[in-house]
Design a protein around this motif. Structure first.
Motif, mmCIF file in Angstrom:
data_model
loop_
_atom_site.group_PDB
_atom_site.id
_atom_site.type_symbol
_atom_site.label_atom_id
_atom_site.label_comp_id
_atom_site.label_asym_id
_atom_site.label_seq_id
_atom_site.Cartn_x
_atom_site.Cartn_y
_atom_site.Cartn_z
ATOM 1 N N GLY A 198 0.816 -1.203 0.000
ATOM 2 C CA GLY A 198 0.000 0.000 0.000
ATOM 3 C C GLY A 198 0.854 1.259 0.000
ATOM 4 O O GLY A 198 1.844 1.358 0.736
ATOM 5 N N VAL A 200 0.029 4.382 1.003
ATOM 6 C CA VAL A 200 -0.090 5.135 2.251
ATOM 7 C C VAL A 200 0.739 4.481 3.345
ATOM 8 O O VAL A 200 1.416 5.160 4.123
ATOM 9 N N LYS A 217 -0.411 4.401 -8.040
ATOM 10 C CA LYS A 217 -0.729 5.375 -6.987
ATOM 11 C C LYS A 217 -2.190 5.820 -7.009
ATOM 12 O O LYS A 217 -2.761 6.143 -5.953
ATOM 13 N N TYR A 219 -4.620 4.084 -7.290
ATOM 14 C CA TYR A 219 -5.382 3.068 -6.550
ATOM 15 C C TYR A 219 -4.757 2.782 -5.184
ATOM 16 O O TYR A 219 -5.130 1.815 -4.514
ATOM 17 N N GLY A 220 -3.774 3.601 -4.790
ATOM 18 C CA GLY A 220 -3.131 3.413 -3.498
ATOM 19 C C GLY A 220 -2.118 2.291 -3.469
ATOM 20 O O GLY A 220 -1.798 1.780 -2.395
ATOM 21 N N ASP A 275 0.775 -4.167 4.053
ATOM 22 C CA ASP A 275 0.059 -2.973 4.507
ATOM 23 C C ASP A 275 -0.003 -3.000 6.036
ATOM 24 O O ASP A 275 0.684 -3.793 6.672
ATOM 25 N N MET A 296 -6.377 -3.001 2.761
ATOM 26 C CA MET A 296 -5.509 -1.864 2.489
ATOM 27 C C MET A 296 -6.094 -0.604 3.121
ATOM 28 O O MET A 296 -7.301 -0.342 3.020
ATOM 29 N N ALA A 298 -5.986 3.148 2.647
ATOM 30 C CA ALA A 298 -5.576 4.157 1.672
ATOM 31 C C ALA A 298 -5.956 5.570 2.094
ATOM 32 O O ALA A 298 -5.867 6.504 1.296
ATOM 33 N N ASP A 300 -5.809 9.257 3.576
ATOM 34 C CA ASP A 300 -4.727 10.246 3.592
ATOM 35 C C ASP A 300 -4.771 11.149 4.822
ATOM 36 O O ASP A 300 -4.021 12.127 4.921
ATOM 37 N N THR A 310 -9.621 0.944 4.157
ATOM 38 C CA THR A 310 -10.597 1.535 3.251
ATOM 39 C C THR A 310 -10.951 0.594 2.097
ATOM 40 O O THR A 310 -12.050 0.649 1.561
ATOM 41 N N HIS A 311 -9.997 -0.251 1.721
ATOM 42 C CA HIS A 311 -10.172 -1.129 0.569
ATOM 43 C C HIS A 311 -9.629 -2.521 0.861
ATOM 44 O O HIS A 311 -9.021 -2.764 1.906
#
Length: 321
Positions: A198, A200, A217, A219-220, A275, A296, A298, A300, A310-311
């Motif tokens: 990931g 982030v 990036k 899509y993180g 992650d 993941m 993601a 910010d 988040t995903h």
């Protein structure tokens, strides 16, 4: 006189035939050396064994699960599925022995599918690689919600080879993840010395210093330097209620009930995707392919908190040995 002699000779020959027939038979009858082979048929956890032997007078079976038998052709029910070696030892009248063995795969449980046949000669664990055949495997990018719904604007399933063709991140298809029956684990990041992860997470943990490829990036996603741990271990749970962080859950958490999981406690190790969260869900597994749900985070810090999932990546892996 001649007639009497004829009868006398005929009678003598008749007696010889009656008294000594076995000499002729013993000279021509083949003598088979002691031998032992195994035939078996498997139905579920029940195995019917047949001893194919010559010159044997007794039979000893070891079924590989702590149980034995002295029947010539036993039927055995294994309490647990897995890999076993069944052994037959036959003995003749002189006390000579002959042995044979057979490898069995009995109603393989998920752990055996993950780690491979530990009874095989030269066992070196079972190695998995991210598949490029995403379409056939039903892979997709998900939201970290209770239904793992498809991320808006992304296809389900993903096109084959998408991380090479669209993201130019083909190196992630080369990394290998090896699971051993004793719980040990090896991770090979190949020549680039980097792994899929990931964006982030990488920025939060290294300030982005280890990133070597950030074509994903939007899509993180990224590829970043990683040094696998030596003497790493993993844990596997076949039925667990897994609670994970999620921006979609009440109080920032969601629980997935009755799922299979792989985890790397007290370790930086992971499988497939690196992650904040290392424990993954095993969505399904066969002898040749498994599909994982890898979460993941993601966020910010503005649209979502950093470190909260988040995903999720729902991606499959092919067994390569």
């Amino acid at each position: 006189m001649k007639k009497s002699l004829f009868y006398l000779v005929s009678g003598f020959l008749f007696i010889m035939v009656i008294l000594f027939p076995s000499c002729s038979e013993d000279e021509t009858r083949p003598v088979f050396p002691l031998s032992a082979e195994i035939f078996n048929s498997v139905v579920g956890k029940q195995v019917a064994f047949t001893a194919l032997t010559h010159s044997a007078v007794s039979w000893e079976w070891n079924f590989g699960d702590g149980n034995t038998s002295t029947e010539q052709n036993p039927v055995h029910v294994y309490e647990e599925g897995g890999y076993y070696i069944a052994t037959l030892t036959a003995k003749d009248n002189a006390g000579n022995t002959a042995s044979s063995e057979v490898n069995l795969a009995i109603s393989l449980p998920p752990y055996a599918l993950l780690t491979g046949n530990h009874t095989a000669d030269g066992y070196t664990g079972k190695t998995w690689k991210l598949t490029s055949s995403h379409n056939g495997a039903g892979d997709y990018l998900a939201n970290a919600d209770a239904n793992l719904s498809v991320v808006s604007g992304t296809p389900k399933p993903l096109p084959d080879g998408i991380f090479s063709t669209q993201f130019k991140m083909g190196d992630i298809y080369e990394d290998e993840f090896t699971f051993y029956y004793d719980g040990s684990y090896q991770h090979d990041v190949k020549e680039d010395g980097a792994s899929f992860g990931g964006l982030v997470f990488e920025i939060a943990s290294t300030g982005g210093a280890g990133i070597v490829n950030m074509n994903g990036k939007d899509y993180g996603l990224c590829i970043a330097k990683y040094t696998p741990e030596s003497n790493a271990t993993f844990t596997f749970a076949e039925d667990e209620n897994l609670t994970v962080s999620s921006v979609y859950g009440a109080g920032g958490q969601l629980t997935f009930n009755n799922v299979m999981t792989i985890d790397f406690p007290n370790s930086t190790e992971f499988v497939g995707f690196r992650d904040f969260q290392r424990k993954v869900i095993v969505n399904k597994i066969t002898n040749t392919q498994m599909q994982l749900v890898m979460f993941m985070a993601a966020g910010d810090g503005e649209t979502a908190p950093v470190g909260i999932n988040t995903h999720a990546l729902v991606l499959s892996f092919d067994a390569i040995n």
